[in-house]
Design an enzyme around this catalytic site. Structure first.
Site, PDB file in Angstrom:
ATOM      1  N   ASP A 176     -28.123 -89.481  34.966  1.00  0.00           N
ATOM      2  CA  ASP A 176     -26.655 -89.539  35.058  1.00  0.00           C
ATOM      3  C   ASP A 176     -26.010 -88.257  34.544  1.00  0.00           C
ATOM      4  O   ASP A 176     -26.675 -87.391  33.962  1.00  0.00           O
ATOM      5  CB  ASP A 176     -26.127 -90.770  34.286  1.00  0.00           C
ATOM      6  CG  ASP A 176     -26.744 -90.928  32.899  1.00  0.00           C
ATOM      7  OD1 ASP A 176     -27.382 -89.971  32.418  1.00  0.00           O
ATOM      8  OD2 ASP A 176     -26.599 -91.999  32.297  1.00  0.00           O
ATOM      9  N   ASN A 230     -24.473-102.280  25.130  1.00  0.00           N
ATOM     10  CA  ASN A 230     -24.081-103.408  25.992  1.00  0.00           C
ATOM     11  C   ASN A 230     -25.148-103.719  27.033  1.00  0.00           C
ATOM     12  O   ASN A 230     -24.898-104.426  27.997  1.00  0.00           O
ATOM     13  CB  ASN A 230     -22.726-103.121  26.665  1.00  0.00           C
ATOM     14  CG  ASN A 230     -22.761-101.858  27.515  1.00  0.00           C
ATOM     15  OD1 ASN A 230     -23.814-101.277  27.730  1.00  0.00           O
ATOM     16  ND2 ASN A 230     -21.604-101.439  27.994  1.00  0.00           N
ATOM     17  N   HIS A 267     -26.634-101.440  28.974  1.00  0.00           N
ATOM     18  CA  HIS A 267     -26.634-100.580  30.160  1.00  0.00           C
ATOM     19  C   HIS A 267     -27.863 -99.676  30.214  1.00  0.00           C
ATOM     20  O   HIS A 267     -28.466 -99.348  29.196  1.00  0.00           O
ATOM     21  CB  HIS A 267     -25.311 -99.805  30.318  1.00  0.00           C
ATOM     22  CG  HIS A 267     -25.096 -98.646  29.403  1.00  0.00           C
ATOM     23  ND1 HIS A 267     -23.857 -98.348  28.861  1.00  0.00           N
ATOM     24  CD2 HIS A 267     -25.915 -97.686  28.938  1.00  0.00           C
ATOM     25  CE1 HIS A 267     -23.950 -97.262  28.131  1.00  0.00           C
ATOM     26  NE2 HIS A 267     -25.190 -96.849  28.147  1.00  0.00           N
ATOM     27  N   GLU A 287     -23.146-100.074  34.053  1.00  0.00           N
ATOM     28  CA  GLU A 287     -22.447-100.927  33.092  1.00  0.00           C
ATOM     29  C   GLU A 287     -22.556-102.410  33.477  1.00  0.00           C
ATOM     30  O   GLU A 287     -22.776-102.732  34.645  1.00  0.00           O
ATOM     31  CB  GLU A 287     -20.972-100.519  33.044  1.00  0.00           C
ATOM     32  CG  GLU A 287     -20.728 -99.094  32.556  1.00  0.00           C
ATOM     33  CD  GLU A 287     -20.825 -98.946  31.050  1.00  0.00           C
ATOM     34  OE1 GLU A 287     -21.682 -99.601  30.424  1.00  0.00           O
ATOM     35  OE2 GLU A 287     -20.038 -98.170  30.489  1.00  0.00           O
TER      36      GLU A 287
HETATM   37  C1  GLP Z   1     -25.602 -93.340  27.176  1.00  0.00           C
HETATM   38  C2  GLP Z   1     -26.413 -92.836  28.391  1.00  0.00           C
HETATM   39  C3  GLP Z   1     -27.666 -93.643  28.603  1.00  0.00           C
HETATM   40  C4  GLP Z   1     -28.288 -93.893  27.249  1.00  0.00           C
HETATM   41  C5  GLP Z   1     -27.438 -94.849  26.470  1.00  0.00           C
HETATM   42  C6  GLP Z   1     -27.878 -95.056  25.033  1.00  0.00           C
HETATM   43  O1  GLP Z   1     -24.296 -93.615  27.450  1.00  0.00           O
HETATM   44  N1  GLP Z   1     -25.722 -92.729  29.620  1.00  0.00           N
HETATM   45  O2  GLP Z   1     -28.534 -92.970  29.492  1.00  0.00           O
HETATM   46  O3  GLP Z   1     -29.566 -94.467  27.394  1.00  0.00           O
HETATM   47  O4  GLP Z   1     -26.065 -94.522  26.561  1.00  0.00           O
HETATM   48  O5  GLP Z   1     -27.571 -93.946  24.268  1.00  0.00           O
HETATM   49  P1  GLP Z   1     -28.201 -93.698  22.839  1.00  0.00           P
HETATM   50  O6  GLP Z   1     -29.645 -93.416  23.063  1.00  0.00           O
HETATM   51  O7  GLP Z   1     -27.475 -92.505  22.301  1.00  0.00           O
HETATM   52  O8  GLP Z   1     -27.962 -94.929  22.047  1.00  0.00           O
END
Ligand code: GLP
Length: 245
Positions: free
Chosen positions: A67, A136, A138, A143
Site C-alpha cells: 500500500d 482493527n 486490517h 479496512e
Molecule cells: C498500517 C499499514 C499496514 C500495517 C498496519 C499495522 O496502517 N497500512 O500495512 O500492517 O497499519 O501497523 P503497525 O505495524 O505499525 O502496528
C-alpha cells in the site's frame, strides 16, 4: 494456518527474517510482497544485518508493496516509498527497478489501481507476502467493512487508523485520509503469507482475526482461508488466545 509464538518483538523479528531468508535462498529470483508499519521494522533490520554479513543476496529479488498513502510524494518521510528505502532497499543489493509500490501521487485512482494490478501480475505472482495486522484487524489498508475488496483500490482510512498512524505525523490532521492498497484477493493470491504481530495492544485483533469467524468486519480473518499462512506473534500479542500445546 501455523502460529509461531515468539518471546518478544526481537524474537519475532528474527524468526520472521529467517523465514524470508529461507525464501530468498530457496528461490533467489523470488517475488516478495512487503509491508510497512512498526511491526516489520525489526525484520528488515535483521535482513540488512544478514545481507551485510554476506548471508543474503537480493540481486535477483523483486518486491511489490502492499500500500501507499494517496497524495504523499515519495520524498515525504512518511510515504511508504520513503519507508522502504529507509529500512531496506537502500541497504541491500536489490535492483531499485524491481521494487514496486503504488504511486501515491497518481491522482486518478482508477488508473493507478489498474496499473498496480498489472505490475503485480507482470511479476508472475507473489511468492511470499509479509503482513502486519492493524488494531482493527486490517491488512494492508483493507479496512473493516461489509464486504472484502478484491483488487487494488483507493481506501478512505478509518478514524481509528488515522488515530493509530498519527504518531508518525505532526498531528492527526497531517495523516492522509486515503491510500491505495492491494485488495484481499490480491493478497490471498500470494503463494505464502507471513504475518508479524507484536504487543498487548494487538491481542484483541489477533484473537478476532485468527481465532474468530471469517468476516469482512475483521479483514485479516480471511487469512484463515489461505492454505499457507504463518503467523509469528509474540507472547503479548497472543495473550488473549489459547494455543494448542
Ligand atoms: C498500517 C499499514 C499496514 C500495517 C498496519 C499495522 O496502517 N497500512 O500495512 O500492517 O497499519 O501497523 P503497525 O505495524 O505499525 O502496528
Amino acid at each position: 494456518m501455523k502460529i509461531i509464538k515468539a518471546k518478544d518483538y526481537e524474537d519475532m523479528s528474527r524468526k520472521a527474517a529467517n523465514i524470508i531468508s529461507a525464501q530468498v535462498i530457496m528461490k533467489p529470483d523470488c517475488v516478495l510482497g512487503l509491508a510497512t508499519g512498526s511491526s516489520p521494522v525489526g525484520t528488515y533490520e535483521k535482513l540488512v544485518e544478514w545481507y551485510r554479513k554476506g548471508d543474503l543476496d537480493f540481486g535477483d529479488v523483486t518486491t511489490v508493496n502492499l500500500d501507499e498513502y494517496r497524495g504523499l510524494p515519495r520524498e515525504n518521510d512518511q510515504s511508504y516509498y520513503y519507508f522502504m528505502h529507509n529500512h531496506l532497499f537502500d541497504y541491500v543489493n536489490i535492483n531499485p527497478e524491481r521494487t514496486f509500490l503504488p504511486d501515491g501521487m497518481n491522482d486518478d485512482p482508477e488508473k493507478e489501481c489498474a496499473r498496480y494490478e498489472e505490475v503485480i501480475c507482470a511479476t508472475g505472482g507473489v511468492d511470499l507476502q509479509l503482513l502486519g495486522l492493524g488494531h482493527n484487524g486490517h491488512i494492508g489498508f483493507n479496512e473493516p467493512g461489509e464486504f472484502f475488496e478484491k483488487g487494488t483500490h483507493c481506501v478512505d482510512l478509518q478514524p481509528s487508523t488515522i488515530e493509530a498512524n498519527k504518531r508518525f505525523f505532526a498531528s492527526a490532521d497531517d495523516v492522509p485520509k486515503q491510500a491505495y492498497s492491494m485488495g484481499i484477493q490480491t493478497i490471498m493470491m500470494a503463494k505464502k503469507i507471513l504475518v508479524v504481530v507484536s504487543g498487548a495492544d494487538k491481542a484483541e485483533a489477533v484473537k478476532n482475526a485468527f481465532f474468530g469467524p471469517v468476516t469482512p468486519k475483521v479483514p485479516g480473518s480471511i487469512l484463515q482461508m489461505h492454505p499457507n499462512v504463518v503467523v509469528v506473534a509474540d507472547e503479548a500479542a497472543l495473550s488473549k488466545c489459547t494455543l494448542p500445546e
